[in-house]
Structures are given as C-alpha cells and as structure tokens.
Design an enzyme around this catalytic site. Sequence first.
Site, PDB file in Angstrom:
ATOM      1  N   SER A 264       0.945  -1.028  -0.162  1.00  0.00           N
ATOM      2  CA  SER A 264      -0.124  -0.105   0.104  1.00  0.00           C
ATOM      3  C   SER A 264       0.903   0.993  -0.093  1.00  0.00           C
ATOM      4  O   SER A 264       2.048   1.315   0.391  1.00  0.00           O
ATOM      5  CB  SER A 264      -0.873   0.168   1.476  1.00  0.00           C
ATOM      6  OG  SER A 264      -0.088   0.056   2.350  1.00  0.00           O
ATOM      7  N   LYS A 265       0.278   2.634  -0.445  1.00  0.00           N
ATOM      8  CA  LYS A 265       0.890   3.472  -1.120  1.00  0.00           C
ATOM      9  C   LYS A 265       1.198   3.912   1.159  1.00  0.00           C
ATOM     10  O   LYS A 265       2.685   4.636   1.465  1.00  0.00           O
ATOM     11  CB  LYS A 265      -0.076   4.793  -1.013  1.00  0.00           C
ATOM     12  CG  LYS A 265       0.385   6.204  -1.415  1.00  0.00           C
ATOM     13  CD  LYS A 265       0.325   6.253  -3.336  1.00  0.00           C
ATOM     14  CE  LYS A 265       1.367   7.432  -3.031  1.00  0.00           C
ATOM     15  NZ  LYS A 265       2.395   7.410  -3.297  1.00  0.00           N
TER      16      LYS A 265
END
Length: 491
Positions: free
Chosen positions: A260-261
């Site tokens: 994930s970011k």
Amino acid sequence: MSLVVTRFPPSPTGYLHIGGLRTALYNYMHARKLGGKFVLRIEDTDRERYVPGAVESLIRSLDRMSLSYNEGPTLNAKGEIVEVGNHGPYIQSQRLPIYLEHAKMLLASRHAYYCFCSKDRLDTVRKEQELAKMPMKYDRACTKLSQAEIEQKLSASEPYVLRLKIPEGETVIEDLIRGRIEISNAEVDDQVLMKSDGYPTYHLANVVDDHLMEVTCVIRGEEWISSVPKHVMLYNAFGWKIPEFAHLPLILNADRSKLSKRQGDVAVEDYLDKGYLPEALMNFVALMGFNPSADREIFSVAELIPLFEISKVNKSGAVFNVEKLDWMNGQYIRTKSPKELVSLVSPFLERAGKSVESGLLERVCTIEQERLVKLADMVDLVDGYLTVPPYEAGMLVWKKSDAADAQLQLKELSLHIDSMDASAFVDIALLEASVKEYITRKSLSNGNVLWPLRVALSGRSASPSPYQLLWAFGREESLARLRHALNQFAA
Ligand code: GLU
C-alpha cells in the site's frame, strides 16, 4: 489450436501500480512465449470511479516500460489517445451498443431480468438480512413481476438495472496457478449487468470483450477470484467457451500486509521518476512470484520469456523487497557505459535545474557508477563536484595522525601535484602510480597521505578514491581544493 490471446484490462481509476505492471508483464510473457497476442483494453464503464488523465498515464507507463501490445489504444506525440490500426476501439466506453446487444440476448434467454428496485428498497432489504445474519443478496423481488408489469414500468420510464440470474449449484474451475477452485453459487448475488445509466458493469463488459477479443487465458490478481462464478455463468449463458484462468498472488509489504501507498510508492511512474531503470524494475517485478530456477537473478524480459511458466507462479503472496530492487538497479547501472549513464542522469539533473559541464559529468559518471543506486541520486552527488561541500578541518585528519601532519601532507602533496606532468591527468592509473611513487619515495604511509587528500578533494567521509577524484577534477581544481582544505585549519 487457437492462437493464445492474453489481455491487460485496467480500469482508469489511478496510475499503473507495481501489481498491475506484474499482471501486465505475466500476460505479456505468456503470450510472447506461446507466439500469441497481448491485448490492452481500457475498462472505463464505471463512470463514478473514472479519474481524468488516468488512461493517458496508464498507457504512458506501459510505453515507458516497453510493454508493447498488439491491439489496443495508444498515445500520439501530443499525448492524446488514438486507436491502433483497425483493431479498436478497445476502450469500453466506446463499445456501449455491443454490451447492450448482449444484455438483450441474456434477457431473451432468461438468464437476465429487469430489476426496478430503488436504492432505498435495496438498503432496507440489506439491513434486514444483516440483522437476521443472512447472506446479503438481492431478494429477487423483481423476478416475480409479470410481463405486463414490466412493460408498464418500462413505458413509465422507471429506472431499472438488468441482473444476472445466478443458478443454484457450484462453480468449479481449474486455475492454472491455484488448481481447483470451487465456489458455491449460494454465496453469489444476482449481479447487476447493466446499470440504470445505460453502462454495463465490469462483469458483463469484461466477459463480452474477452470473448469477442478471443482471449484464451485470463491472468489477473487474486482479488478477482470471487468474480469467477459470475463470469463462468455468463460464458455458459451465452454458450461460449470458457477461457483458462490464472489468479496471481498478492504483492505484500515487508510486514506481509497488502502493498500500500502508506508503506512506500506503489505507482510505476514514481519508481521511474526516482531513477530506477525500466529494465531493472521489470526484472524485479518479473521475479516477484516467479522463479526461473537459475543460479542468477539478472534477466532481461527477452531472456525470461522462454523460461516463463504461468503454472509455476507461486500461490503465496510475494514480498516487495525494496533493498533487492536497489541492488538490482545498481547491477543494471553498472552495465552502462559512462556516456550512456550521462544521458540517463541528464534529465534528472535538468529537472533539478543543475547544469554540469559535459566532460566533468562524464568523469563523475565514470567514478560514481560503482556506487550509484538510483539515477536520481546523481542530483545530490554532483553538488560535491560543483562546489566543495562544507566540512570541519577535523575530517581531514586521519585516525592515526594529527592536524599538524595533515597540513604538512596537504602542503607537500600540493607541490607534488603541481609538479606532475599534465599527461598524468588523463588516466586514473597514471595518477595512482604517480601518487604511490611519491609516497614510497618519501617513505610516507598511505593513510597519512591518502586520507587527507581524498577528504580535501571530496569534502566527504565516503567517496571515490583520491586518484579517481584527481582525474575527475584535473590539476587546477584539485590544487584549489587542497588550498581550501589548508584554509580549514586556519579558520
Ligand atoms: N478492470 C479490471 C481491473 O481494473 C480487470 C480485472 C480483470 O483482469 O478481469 O483490474
């Protein structure tokens, strides 16, 4: 045997992610290995999730990664989307009549039905099911409507959707990676196929296009497994051949959470913009989940294609290990000639507003190549070649020496460098021989001489060797840096 056709059908809801790149690459390699075709299709029928500019960005990323597709949209020089040849359009929003026509076929064969339920009613049903701890599914109220009631609602222009009638039973597929997957149809909702805005849902458009584009093998992320029953039912309802399926495992962060970011970049362009080379990123992504069973890890895509086996892709999640990517990028950087490296780093320097004389830049590239991890690292690295970085006099003093000796060595070295033949400065080995000869002749120790020399030239505690630095700077700049170093003691 029919031609192998794979496809990459991104939805333009954002940028090309590392996971998307791997999906595209595995589809590409599978098709190339089997002499088949790799198709790009833009799945933009969900107008609420459409992000302007995302299509262009997806195509640009694929282009930058040299992932060429046989059919699908492309960008012209102005960055606008154009169609290739007469194959397209492979942009779903331009194919709406095709989906409508197919939805009508399903209505006619009674595999689909009209649903006029309002959002409020659906919410109420869902809440009741939730309270009763029942599976949350459409309760099929509209299947009880008579033909006359349907006609009456249609002529009153009541908004409606079309739903797929999920039959009882079980869906079973042989996934090329996971083997047998069995899903009970009881868990599957009567999927909306056409929305009230006249757009198809992903499921209808995806299956219709996969069929019309003669896709033989669907390779995609495991988050789509739950959609398989709906898709298989659609194939059966149309009487079409079901393609092969291969669902790829997730890509995970180091702590095994989903990539994930929050834990780092996920967009392919972010990596390219930091100076990861496309071929290194491709190599790295290819090996996230696939092991070519060799005693090396550096592979070009062309080398991987004959070795690639979709059935050998790991079932378990693949960890995104950025240290490994850094190492791999370094390996690729080392294979470049200094001139190639100059042209690779130049756009990064330009973007940072730094101009470095071309001769100096080539010399810097030559001596920093061994240590460079990402191309963008050069932006900070060149600073030390343009001006002397600030440092304390103490740094010039070797650990087994003292300040007086450091100054003495720097003074004497300046005299030696000044006396050296100009021809020595064209070659690192000649400079090394000259300095070493000087050390031996004067019976000095390496540390006492080379440490202050290297720090005086670089201003850094870690840097290329003093001979490489003498070569990079040439006589005048080297002497100026030595004078500057001596001034540090006076300061
Ligand atoms: N449009 C879907 C996506 O965004 C495609 C999924 C599939 O490959 O079927 O990932």
